[in-house]
Design a protein around this motif. Structure first.
Motif, mmCIF file in Angstrom:
data_model
loop_
_atom_site.group_PDB
_atom_site.id
_atom_site.type_symbol
_atom_site.label_atom_id
_atom_site.label_comp_id
_atom_site.label_asym_id
_atom_site.label_seq_id
_atom_site.Cartn_x
_atom_site.Cartn_y
_atom_site.Cartn_z
ATOM 1 N N ASP A 175 33.891 59.650 34.137
ATOM 2 C CA ASP A 175 35.271 60.046 34.457
ATOM 3 C C ASP A 175 35.723 59.414 35.773
ATOM 4 O O ASP A 175 34.975 59.355 36.746
ATOM 5 C CB ASP A 175 35.348 61.560 34.662
ATOM 6 N N HIS A 176 36.998 59.021 35.817
ATOM 7 C CA HIS A 176 37.638 58.520 37.041
ATOM 8 C C HIS A 176 36.990 57.244 37.584
ATOM 9 O O HIS A 176 37.258 56.870 38.731
ATOM 10 C CB HIS A 176 37.622 59.578 38.165
ATOM 11 N N ALA A 177 36.144 56.594 36.819
ATOM 12 C CA ALA A 177 35.616 55.302 37.273
ATOM 13 C C ALA A 177 36.708 54.248 37.128
ATOM 14 O O ALA A 177 37.656 54.407 36.350
ATOM 15 C CB ALA A 177 34.387 54.916 36.468
ATOM 16 N N PHE A 178 36.552 53.176 37.897
ATOM 17 C CA PHE A 178 37.540 52.093 37.847
ATOM 18 C C PHE A 178 36.811 50.753 37.866
ATOM 19 O O PHE A 178 35.965 50.525 38.728
ATOM 20 C CB PHE A 178 38.485 52.183 39.049
ATOM 21 N N ILE A 179 37.135 49.902 36.901
ATOM 22 C CA ILE A 179 36.504 48.582 36.816
ATOM 23 C C ILE A 179 37.612 47.541 36.810
ATOM 24 O O ILE A 179 38.446 47.503 35.903
ATOM 25 C CB ILE A 179 35.624 48.478 35.559
ATOM 26 N N GLU A 180 37.601 46.715 37.836
ATOM 27 C CA GLU A 180 38.694 45.755 38.034
ATOM 28 C C GLU A 180 38.471 44.496 37.201
ATOM 29 O O GLU A 180 37.333 44.155 36.862
ATOM 30 C CB GLU A 180 38.756 45.387 39.520
ATOM 31 N N SER A 181 39.543 43.795 36.941
ATOM 32 C CA SER A 181 39.469 42.483 36.298
ATOM 33 C C SER A 181 38.466 41.620 37.046
ATOM 34 O O SER A 181 38.505 41.553 38.276
ATOM 35 C CB SER A 181 40.820 41.770 36.383
ATOM 36 N N VAL A 186 31.759 42.255 36.189
ATOM 37 C CA VAL A 186 30.887 41.998 35.041
ATOM 38 C C VAL A 186 29.769 43.032 35.030
ATOM 39 O O VAL A 186 29.046 43.181 36.021
ATOM 40 C CB VAL A 186 30.277 40.577 35.110
ATOM 41 N N ILE A 187 29.623 43.733 33.927
ATOM 42 C CA ILE A 187 28.642 44.808 33.795
ATOM 43 C C ILE A 187 27.793 44.550 32.560
ATOM 44 O O ILE A 187 28.337 44.286 31.480
ATOM 45 C CB ILE A 187 29.369 46.165 33.731
ATOM 46 N N ALA A 202 37.900 42.603 32.776
ATOM 47 C CA ALA A 202 36.560 43.091 33.128
ATOM 48 C C ALA A 202 35.690 42.961 31.886
ATOM 49 O O ALA A 202 36.190 43.008 30.764
ATOM 50 C CB ALA A 202 36.627 44.547 33.571
ATOM 51 N N ARG A 203 34.378 42.790 32.092
ATOM 52 C CA ARG A 203 33.473 42.758 30.943
ATOM 53 C C ARG A 203 32.428 43.838 31.094
ATOM 54 O O ARG A 203 31.805 43.974 32.145
ATOM 55 C CB ARG A 203 32.789 41.396 30.827
ATOM 56 N N VAL A 204 32.243 44.631 30.043
ATOM 57 C CA VAL A 204 31.265 45.719 30.047
ATOM 58 C C VAL A 204 30.378 45.529 28.818
ATOM 59 O O VAL A 204 30.890 45.338 27.713
ATOM 60 C CB VAL A 204 31.955 47.088 30.004
ATOM 61 N N GLY A 205 29.061 45.592 29.011
ATOM 62 C CA GLY A 205 28.123 45.314 27.929
ATOM 63 C C GLY A 205 27.964 46.460 26.943
ATOM 64 O O GLY A 205 28.803 47.363 26.856
ATOM 65 N N ASP A 206 26.852 46.422 26.226
ATOM 66 C CA ASP A 206 26.572 47.401 25.175
ATOM 67 C C ASP A 206 25.826 48.612 25.751
ATOM 68 O O ASP A 206 25.119 48.511 26.742
ATOM 69 C CB ASP A 206 25.677 46.773 24.106
ATOM 70 N N TYR A 207 25.966 49.730 25.066
ATOM 71 C CA TYR A 207 25.197 50.952 25.376
ATOM 72 C C TYR A 207 25.385 51.399 26.819
ATOM 73 O O TYR A 207 24.442 51.865 27.457
ATOM 74 C CB TYR A 207 23.697 50.734 25.091
ATOM 75 N N GLU A 237 36.361 42.887 41.244
ATOM 76 C CA GLU A 237 36.101 41.483 41.008
ATOM 77 C C GLU A 237 35.050 41.002 42.011
ATOM 78 O O GLU A 237 35.069 41.390 43.190
ATOM 79 C CB GLU A 237 37.406 40.688 41.214
ATOM 80 N N GLY A 238 34.151 40.181 41.535
ATOM 81 C CA GLY A 238 33.105 39.659 42.413
ATOM 82 C C GLY A 238 31.810 40.447 42.303
ATOM 83 O O GLY A 238 30.777 40.014 42.805
ATOM 84 N N ILE A 239 31.859 41.602 41.655
ATOM 85 C CA ILE A 239 30.662 42.437 41.518
ATOM 86 C C ILE A 239 30.039 42.177 40.156
ATOM 87 O O ILE A 239 30.735 42.253 39.136
ATOM 88 C CB ILE A 239 31.010 43.941 41.622
ATOM 89 N N THR A 240 28.750 41.889 40.142
ATOM 90 C CA THR A 240 28.017 41.711 38.891
ATOM 91 C C THR A 240 26.906 42.751 38.840
ATOM 92 O O THR A 240 26.086 42.825 39.757
ATOM 93 C CB THR A 240 27.400 40.303 38.810
ATOM 94 N N ILE A 241 26.903 43.532 37.803
ATOM 95 C CA ILE A 241 25.902 44.585 37.629
ATOM 96 C C ILE A 241 25.068 44.222 36.411
ATOM 97 O O ILE A 241 25.603 44.121 35.304
ATOM 98 C CB ILE A 241 26.584 45.958 37.471
ATOM 99 N N GLU A 242 23.777 43.995 36.620
ATOM 100 C CA GLU A 242 22.926 43.532 35.524
ATOM 101 C C GLU A 242 22.473 44.689 34.629
ATOM 102 O O GLU A 242 22.831 45.844 34.861
ATOM 103 C CB GLU A 242 21.740 42.760 36.117
ATOM 104 N N ASP A 243 21.675 44.370 33.648
ATOM 105 C CA ASP A 243 21.250 45.364 32.664
ATOM 106 C C ASP A 243 20.482 46.514 33.319
ATOM 107 O O ASP A 243 19.790 46.340 34.325
ATOM 108 C CB ASP A 243 20.327 44.723 31.622
#
Lengths: 208, 208, 208
Positions: free
Chosen positions: B40-46, B49-50, B30-35, B64-70
């Motif tokens: 708690d209890h969140a889950f981000i799959e391989s 993209v965040i 998974a990729r998570v950006g800055d700031y 997977e398949g979800i892209t969350i922009e800035d």
């Protein structure tokens, strides 16, 4: 495989080749079959019964009184329930109600091969028929027929779906699936004295 | 800051100044950006993209398949999904379907500055436009226009909202925001051969 | 009893005989009364206030601004909220809004003896009246009268219910409960200059 951050209170209640992922909790007295997948943060209470080949995605909550048959998919965030008129059992005037489970516990059966979409809510005491499908975000307040796709709040029948999960143009018993080739039909069963469903085509494709 | 009770499988995939709170799990890949803030209890799959400056409140599930922009806000208990007709991949007749992701994986884009209210469900394959807003408890079944506020199950357009989050009396392109002073307008862009949105006022107020 | 896998940041903010179960997190600055039950994966933020004899089932999310009075039942997966027009506080143009809580924080009161069904969403700034009940999967967008059962998205009044949780055939003030025998009535209160509710029968049954 039990993740190092999962809690399984009674390891011998978990079937062979079943995975339990991080922060999931399976209480003692729950039964989980073989080849299942229990996602992160899922919770399975004592008394819940889960069959084989079941996928419970993350955050699914399963209680006593809930029976999930083989091959079921339970999407992320799905919440079951087992008390139709809940009060806090710690409220003094409700203590009588919670003295015996017969007063409040309702059971739910999730039939073989059923799929429950993400974040759906299953009200107490309903039955989800075999190979039925619940669309994401639905609130299921009454029984769902086998092979029925239901949607919405409250969930209503939209169309029939095939064993493989695709929408059918007509009823399951009268439609060919364009996706997998399955065709079901009603055959007269003399012993039962009523028609039963038979899958006539597609078995080769489906069960290869 | 990664909480001592969080699991981050691949620390270098987390941006600078991003917090990951207790019992959250960010999978490898998974990729998570800055700031960002991952509750708690969140889950981000391989494969998810965040972007930067994103707030994921507690219990959010991202696949997977979800892209969350800035600059996106994802409220508590929001559940994404990526499979329109799910079956248990462990069910023998569904194994073919799950052999390749092309058969089932649908992608979702959450546009820049969007807000998703608490406990909303996002169906597979939708696009949430920039600065759109989803009211709490909604079920989003189709695309949402930029700057549109949608509500309900299924979610429907209610009104336009400003970049700052306030309701507008008319369409975004024709309304002044009484809260922040922003006024957008369409300007003819000769290069693109179509009108584009320009924020005419309010930038000083908003981006101080 | 605090489970070994729970996090309670400030143990003295938890009342006597209150249980906190696995993977739950109670932040410092939250207050929880006596004889409560906080289920697995629940989260209670700083500033939340919870009374006595309260049952919070698994995965419940409670925020600053939420007050839960005595004897309340909060079903599994219930999500509260406290910001009507959220934006990511990390988005540069929203930083002004989040400088002070007065700009965005709305409070919610859950009245004594209320029950909130599984997976319901409570929008910001509403008040749930004493002994009201929210059906599973509802989205509560406005105030709920005492002893009212509400249902759906958005939640609407269905009928009145008794203190014990059973449906009544008419209004609470005019109906006998067939289940517990309680009968309420309005009595003129000279001091307040208005009618107040009095439980006339059933107390013996309820409060034994």
């Amino acid at each position: 495989m039990i993740h190092s951050h999962a809690i399984v209170d009674q390891v011998d209640a978990i079937g062979r080749e079943t995975n339990v992922w991080a922060f999931a909790h399976v209480m003692a007295g729950a039964r989980v079959g073989d080849y299942c997948n229990i996602g992160d943060h899922a919770f399975i209470e004592s008394g819940a019964v889960i069959g084989n080949n079941v996928t419970l995605k993350n955050h699914v909550l399963v209680w006593e009184g809930i029976t999930i048959e083989d091959d079921v998919f339970v999407g992320p965030g799905v919440v079951f329930s087992n008390d139709r008129f809940p009060r806090s059992p710690r409220m003094p005037s409700a203590k009588r109600r919670y003295r015996t489970k017969a007063n409040w516990l309702e059971s739910t059966r999730v039939g073989r091969g059923c799929s429950i979409g993400a974040a759906s809510t299953i009200c107490p005491g309903v039955e989800l028929g075999d190979y039925s499908m619940v669309a994401a975000g639905s609130v299921v307040t009454k029984d769902v027929r086998p092979h029925s796709l239901v949607m919405g709040s409250p969930a209503r029948h939209v169309c029939d779906i095939c064993t493989c999960g695709q929408r059918l143009s007509g009823s399951y018993l009268e439609s060919d699936c364009l996706e997998c080739g399955e065709k079901a039909a009603a055959r007269w069963d003399a012993r039962k004295g009523k028609p039963v469903e038979v899958r006539m085509y597609g078995a080769r494709l489906l069960f290869d």
